[in-house]
Every structure is written in structure tokens, then in C-alpha cells.
Design a protein around this motif. Sequence first.
Motif, PDB file in Angstrom:
ATOM      1  N   TRP A 260       0.586  -0.792   0.033  1.00  0.00           N
ATOM      2  CA  TRP A 260       0.259  -0.016  -0.164  1.00  0.00           C
ATOM      3  C   TRP A 260       1.018   1.524  -0.530  1.00  0.00           C
ATOM      4  O   TRP A 260       1.614   1.324   0.552  1.00  0.00           O
ATOM      5  CB  TRP A 260      -0.621  -0.204   1.612  1.00  0.00           C
ATOM      6  N   ARG A 261       0.599   2.516  -0.630  1.00  0.00           N
ATOM      7  CA  ARG A 261       1.137   3.528  -1.025  1.00  0.00           C
ATOM      8  C   ARG A 261       1.187   4.110   0.064  1.00  0.00           C
ATOM      9  O   ARG A 261       2.265   4.695   0.952  1.00  0.00           O
ATOM     10  CB  ARG A 261       0.848   4.612  -1.765  1.00  0.00           C
ATOM     11  N   GLU A 262       0.390   4.514   0.972  1.00  0.00           N
ATOM     12  CA  GLU A 262      -0.217   4.835   2.429  1.00  0.00           C
ATOM     13  C   GLU A 262       0.332   6.502   2.380  1.00  0.00           C
ATOM     14  O   GLU A 262       0.901   6.966   3.646  1.00  0.00           O
ATOM     15  CB  GLU A 262       0.383   4.369   3.663  1.00  0.00           C
ATOM     16  N   ALA A 263      -0.025   7.393   0.888  1.00  0.00           N
ATOM     17  CA  ALA A 263       0.681   8.584   1.178  1.00  0.00           C
ATOM     18  C   ALA A 263      -0.374   8.970   2.271  1.00  0.00           C
ATOM     19  O   ALA A 263       0.083  10.053   2.639  1.00  0.00           O
ATOM     20  CB  ALA A 263       0.001   9.193   0.256  1.00  0.00           C
ATOM     21  N   TYR A 264      -1.738   9.016   2.474  1.00  0.00           N
ATOM     22  CA  TYR A 264      -2.934   9.543   3.065  1.00  0.00           C
ATOM     23  C   TYR A 264      -3.397   8.347   4.307  1.00  0.00           C
ATOM     24  O   TYR A 264      -3.122   7.437   3.825  1.00  0.00           O
ATOM     25  CB  TYR A 264      -3.768  10.454   2.461  1.00  0.00           C
ATOM     26  N   THR A 265      -4.094   8.789   5.232  1.00  0.00           N
ATOM     27  CA  THR A 265      -4.733   7.541   6.013  1.00  0.00           C
ATOM     28  C   THR A 265      -5.714   7.001   4.758  1.00  0.00           C
ATOM     29  O   THR A 265      -6.246   7.828   3.909  1.00  0.00           O
ATOM     30  CB  THR A 265      -4.977   8.066   7.420  1.00  0.00           C
TER      31      THR A 265
ATOM     32  N   ASN B  24       6.083  12.850   2.295  1.00  0.00           N
ATOM     33  CA  ASN B  24       4.977  13.609   3.177  1.00  0.00           C
ATOM     34  C   ASN B  24       5.881  13.994   4.453  1.00  0.00           C
ATOM     35  O   ASN B  24       5.114  15.013   4.963  1.00  0.00           O
ATOM     36  CB  ASN B  24       4.285  12.043   4.075  1.00  0.00           C
ATOM     37  N   ARG B  25       6.931  13.665   5.050  1.00  0.00           N
ATOM     38  CA  ARG B  25       8.334  14.173   6.064  1.00  0.00           C
ATOM     39  C   ARG B  25       8.654  15.258   5.197  1.00  0.00           C
ATOM     40  O   ARG B  25       8.767  16.503   6.213  1.00  0.00           O
ATOM     41  CB  ARG B  25       8.630  13.451   6.378  1.00  0.00           C
ATOM     42  N   LEU B  26       8.419  15.921   4.107  1.00  0.00           N
ATOM     43  CA  LEU B  26       9.353  16.822   3.323  1.00  0.00           C
ATOM     44  C   LEU B  26       8.245  18.388   3.316  1.00  0.00           C
ATOM     45  O   LEU B  26       8.537  19.513   3.201  1.00  0.00           O
ATOM     46  CB  LEU B  26       9.830  16.272   2.091  1.00  0.00           C
ATOM     47  N   GLY B  27       7.239  17.935   2.891  1.00  0.00           N
ATOM     48  CA  GLY B  27       5.701  18.707   2.945  1.00  0.00           C
ATOM     49  C   GLY B  27       5.857  20.054   3.406  1.00  0.00           C
ATOM     50  O   GLY B  27       5.847  20.852   2.167  1.00  0.00           O
ATOM     51  N   PRO B  28       5.138  20.372   4.493  1.00  0.00           N
ATOM     52  CA  PRO B  28       5.272  21.484   4.998  1.00  0.00           C
ATOM     53  C   PRO B  28       6.681  22.167   4.588  1.00  0.00           C
ATOM     54  O   PRO B  28       6.163  23.483   4.319  1.00  0.00           O
ATOM     55  CB  PRO B  28       5.772  20.882   6.259  1.00  0.00           C
ATOM     56  N   SER B  29       8.154  22.038   4.681  1.00  0.00           N
ATOM     57  CA  SER B  29       9.421  22.078   4.309  1.00  0.00           C
ATOM     58  C   SER B  29       9.601  23.313   2.129  1.00  0.00           C
ATOM     59  O   SER B  29       9.753  24.311   2.436  1.00  0.00           O
ATOM     60  CB  SER B  29      10.646  21.456   4.599  1.00  0.00           C
ATOM     61  N   ARG B  30       8.194  22.685   2.155  1.00  0.00           N
ATOM     62  CA  ARG B  30       8.030  22.790   0.662  1.00  0.00           C
ATOM     63  C   ARG B  30       7.140  24.225   0.880  1.00  0.00           C
ATOM     64  O   ARG B  30       6.765  24.344  -0.558  1.00  0.00           O
ATOM     65  CB  ARG B  30       7.963  21.505  -0.556  1.00  0.00           C
ATOM     66  N   LYS B  31       6.476  24.081   1.352  1.00  0.00           N
ATOM     67  CA  LYS B  31       5.370  25.008   1.238  1.00  0.00           C
ATOM     68  C   LYS B  31       5.572  26.418   1.644  1.00  0.00           C
ATOM     69  O   LYS B  31       6.830  26.718   1.666  1.00  0.00           O
ATOM     70  CB  LYS B  31       4.084  24.914   2.750  1.00  0.00           C
TER      71      LYS B  31
ATOM     72  N   TRP C 104      -8.451  15.574  -1.998  1.00  0.00           N
ATOM     73  CA  TRP C 104      -7.501  16.302  -0.752  1.00  0.00           C
ATOM     74  C   TRP C 104      -5.939  16.367  -0.161  1.00  0.00           C
ATOM     75  O   TRP C 104      -5.348  16.921  -0.035  1.00  0.00           O
ATOM     76  CB  TRP C 104      -8.020  16.032   0.214  1.00  0.00           C
ATOM     77  N   ASP C 105      -4.995  15.889  -1.250  1.00  0.00           N
ATOM     78  CA  ASP C 105      -3.362  15.295  -1.042  1.00  0.00           C
ATOM     79  C   ASP C 105      -2.970  16.906  -1.582  1.00  0.00           C
ATOM     80  O   ASP C 105      -2.882  16.653  -3.160  1.00  0.00           O
ATOM     81  CB  ASP C 105      -3.221  13.919  -1.328  1.00  0.00           C
ATOM     82  N   VAL C 106      -2.527  17.622  -0.530  1.00  0.00           N
ATOM     83  CA  VAL C 106      -2.020  18.940  -1.437  1.00  0.00           C
ATOM     84  C   VAL C 106      -0.382  19.022  -0.508  1.00  0.00           C
ATOM     85  O   VAL C 106      -0.116  19.683  -0.521  1.00  0.00           O
ATOM     86  CB  VAL C 106      -2.710  20.034  -0.381  1.00  0.00           C
ATOM     87  N   VAL C 107       0.045  17.519  -0.825  1.00  0.00           N
ATOM     88  CA  VAL C 107       1.555  17.868  -0.681  1.00  0.00           C
ATOM     89  C   VAL C 107       2.428  17.798  -1.346  1.00  0.00           C
ATOM     90  O   VAL C 107       1.861  18.128  -2.550  1.00  0.00           O
ATOM     91  CB  VAL C 107       2.073  16.115   0.012  1.00  0.00           C
ATOM     92  N   CYS C 108       3.274  19.283  -0.704  1.00  0.00           N
ATOM     93  CA  CYS C 108       4.281  19.764  -2.040  1.00  0.00           C
ATOM     94  C   CYS C 108       5.254  18.997  -2.443  1.00  0.00           C
ATOM     95  O   CYS C 108       5.716  17.874  -1.855  1.00  0.00           O
ATOM     96  CB  CYS C 108       4.995  21.131  -1.511  1.00  0.00           C
ATOM     97  N   VAL C 109       5.507  18.146  -3.741  1.00  0.00           N
ATOM     98  CA  VAL C 109       6.208  17.044  -4.212  1.00  0.00           C
ATOM     99  C   VAL C 109       7.098  18.036  -6.018  1.00  0.00           C
ATOM    100  O   VAL C 109       6.159  18.620  -6.015  1.00  0.00           O
ATOM    101  CB  VAL C 109       5.469  15.711  -4.788  1.00  0.00           C
ATOM    102  N   PRO C 110       7.549  17.474  -6.213  1.00  0.00           N
ATOM    103  CA  PRO C 110       8.610  17.270  -7.059  1.00  0.00           C
ATOM    104  C   PRO C 110       7.463  17.083  -8.486  1.00  0.00           C
ATOM    105  O   PRO C 110       6.420  16.184  -8.160  1.00  0.00           O
ATOM    106  CB  PRO C 110       9.414  16.413  -8.210  1.00  0.00           C
ATOM    107  N   PRO C 111       7.731  17.894  -9.404  1.00  0.00           N
ATOM    108  CA  PRO C 111       6.087  17.280 -11.063  1.00  0.00           C
ATOM    109  C   PRO C 111       6.352  15.718 -10.968  1.00  0.00           C
ATOM    110  O   PRO C 111       4.590  15.521 -11.253  1.00  0.00           O
ATOM    111  CB  PRO C 111       6.450  17.728 -11.872  1.00  0.00           C
ATOM    112  N   ALA C 112       6.989  15.426 -10.817  1.00  0.00           N
ATOM    113  CA  ALA C 112       7.615  13.879 -11.371  1.00  0.00           C
ATOM    114  C   ALA C 112       6.698  12.976 -10.194  1.00  0.00           C
ATOM    115  O   ALA C 112       6.230  12.344 -10.393  1.00  0.00           O
ATOM    116  CB  ALA C 112       9.077  13.716 -11.529  1.00  0.00           C
TER     117      ALA C 112
END
Length: 131
Positions: A49-54, A72-79, A103-111
Motif C-alpha cells: 500500500w502506498r499510504e500517502a494519506y490515511t 509527507n515528512r518534507l511536504g511542510p518545508s516545501r510550502k 485532498w492530497d496537497v503535499v508539495c512534491v516535485p512534478p514527477a
Amino acid sequence: MTTDIRRWLGRSAVTLVLAGGLLGAVAPAGSASTEGDYGPFTCKQGYVWREAYTGDVVCVTPDIRDQSARENRLGPSRKQPGGGAYGPDTCRAGYVWREAAPWDVVCVPPASRDQARADNAAAVSRLASTG
């Protein structure tokens, strides 16, 4: 900005359709099936399972699950500090929302967003109970 919101809502609708297809592709509760240890969302061998969100039970490779956890850990630093055009979830330049679900608004690289879309599209084929 209105165009961006419409584009996001359109992608969100596609995600909901994919999720509906995934849920409709498995046997209803109580019916006979080839479900594994984790019910209708048991992954084929080699997938987890990916487990990107609950509640995220899209089957991916272990590397992608690890990537999602890192994101998920780095997301807040990318806002964007102080928010921006999309409110407090606005990403810094070079990052986008992952959108593994609407609802998944974690900031990630486009890839990574592209990877999440591909994994969502392949979700049904990676379930043990669908062949």
C-alpha cells in the motif's frame, strides 16, 4: 487563478472516478472472491500500500511507498511561507500538489505527481483479487 482552480477540480473529479472504479472492481462484502489477508485491497506480490494519506490502499512498489513517506515528512518545508494564491497549502516554486487523492496537497516535485497519477491509473491491475 480561476483557471487553475477549475483545472484542479477537474483532476480531482478524475481521481474520484478512478477511486469509484477501484471500489467497483472488487467483490462486494460477503461474496466469494480470491481476497487475501487484507481483504479486497490485498496487493499482488511485489506491491504494498502506498499510504500517502490515511486510508490510501493503492498498491505500489516498496520504493514508491518509501518515497511517499519521505514526501509527507518534507511536504511542510516545501510550502510557500505565509501561503499564497492557493492559501496556506501553496507550494514553493518547483513543487506541486501530489494529488494522490483530491485532498492530497503535499508539495512534491512534478514527477512525483505524475507517478501518483500513474499509480492511481494502475491501481486495479495491482490487486491480488483482480487477476
